[in-house]
Design a protein around this motif. Structure first.
Motif, PDB file in Angstrom:
ATOM      1  N   THR A 121       0.794  -1.061   0.016  1.00  0.00           N
ATOM      2  CA  THR A 121      -0.137   0.108   0.024  1.00  0.00           C
ATOM      3  C   THR A 121       0.893   1.228  -0.065  1.00  0.00           C
ATOM      4  N   ALA A 122       1.767   1.343   0.933  1.00  0.00           N
ATOM      5  CA  ALA A 122       2.643   2.425   1.020  1.00  0.00           C
ATOM      6  C   ALA A 122       3.564   2.682  -0.293  1.00  0.00           C
ATOM      7  N   ARG A 123       4.162   1.286  -0.603  1.00  0.00           N
ATOM      8  CA  ARG A 123       4.990   1.556  -1.854  1.00  0.00           C
ATOM      9  C   ARG A 123       4.231   1.836  -3.179  1.00  0.00           C
ATOM     10  N   ASP A 124       3.018   1.563  -3.362  1.00  0.00           N
ATOM     11  CA  ASP A 124       2.142   2.012  -4.604  1.00  0.00           C
ATOM     12  C   ASP A 124       1.661   3.600  -4.260  1.00  0.00           C
ATOM     13  N   TRP A 125       1.331   3.891  -3.048  1.00  0.00           N
ATOM     14  CA  TRP A 125       1.267   5.139  -2.841  1.00  0.00           C
ATOM     15  C   TRP A 125       2.352   6.341  -3.106  1.00  0.00           C
ATOM     16  N   THR A 126       3.260   5.973  -2.533  1.00  0.00           N
ATOM     17  CA  THR A 126       4.657   6.497  -3.012  1.00  0.00           C
ATOM     18  C   THR A 126       4.918   6.776  -4.521  1.00  0.00           C
ATOM     19  N   GLY A 127       4.751   5.762  -5.153  1.00  0.00           N
ATOM     20  CA  GLY A 127       4.734   5.739  -6.559  1.00  0.00           C
ATOM     21  C   GLY A 127       3.909   6.799  -7.363  1.00  0.00           C
ATOM     22  N   ASN A 128       2.684   6.594  -6.882  1.00  0.00           N
ATOM     23  CA  ASN A 128       1.492   7.505  -7.398  1.00  0.00           C
ATOM     24  C   ASN A 128       1.880   8.919  -7.176  1.00  0.00           C
ATOM     25  N   VAL A 129       2.214   9.336  -5.927  1.00  0.00           N
ATOM     26  CA  VAL A 129       2.458  10.579  -5.499  1.00  0.00           C
ATOM     27  C   VAL A 129       3.355  11.231  -6.404  1.00  0.00           C
ATOM     28  N   LEU A 130       4.565  10.625  -6.404  1.00  0.00           N
ATOM     29  CA  LEU A 130       5.913  10.641  -7.074  1.00  0.00           C
ATOM     30  C   LEU A 130       5.709  11.036  -8.594  1.00  0.00           C
ATOM     31  N   GLU A 131       5.037  10.100  -8.991  1.00  0.00           N
ATOM     32  CA  GLU A 131       4.601  10.226 -10.596  1.00  0.00           C
ATOM     33  C   GLU A 131       3.637  11.617 -10.998  1.00  0.00           C
ATOM     34  N   LYS A 132       2.708  11.860  -9.925  1.00  0.00           N
ATOM     35  CA  LYS A 132       2.025  13.006 -10.312  1.00  0.00           C
ATOM     36  C   LYS A 132       3.004  14.095 -10.015  1.00  0.00           C
ATOM     37  N   TRP A 133       3.969  14.178  -9.280  1.00  0.00           N
ATOM     38  CA  TRP A 133       4.800  15.370  -9.047  1.00  0.00           C
ATOM     39  C   TRP A 133       5.731  15.104 -10.261  1.00  0.00           C
TER      40      TRP A 133
END
Length: 64
Positions: free
Chosen positions: A18-30
């Motif tokens: 969950t945390a790994r996927d969330w991190t990826g999503n946030v950074l990709e949006k940025w």
């Protein structure tokens, strides 16, 4: 980069993904590369689980 982002997860094995996927999503949006951050998040959460006795693998649980 865009400000601040935060996630709170429970101390259990499913939270690593969950945390790994969330991190990826946030950074990709940025517009940032997420690979290294995802590895670091996975390692940190796995260490938390190991030292809390929640993710024991082949090890025995510590005595209560």
């Amino acid at each position: 980069m865009q400000g601040r982002a935060e996630i709170v997860v429970q101390v259990r094995a499913e939270s690593v993904k969950t945390a790994r996927d969330w991190t990826g999503n946030v950074l990709e949006k940025w517009g940032q590369d997420a690979y290294v951050a995802q590895v670091v998040v996975s390692e940190l959460l796995t260490n938390v689980l190991q030292h809390n006795g929640e993710y024991l693998g082949d090890r025995a649980a510590p005595p209560s």
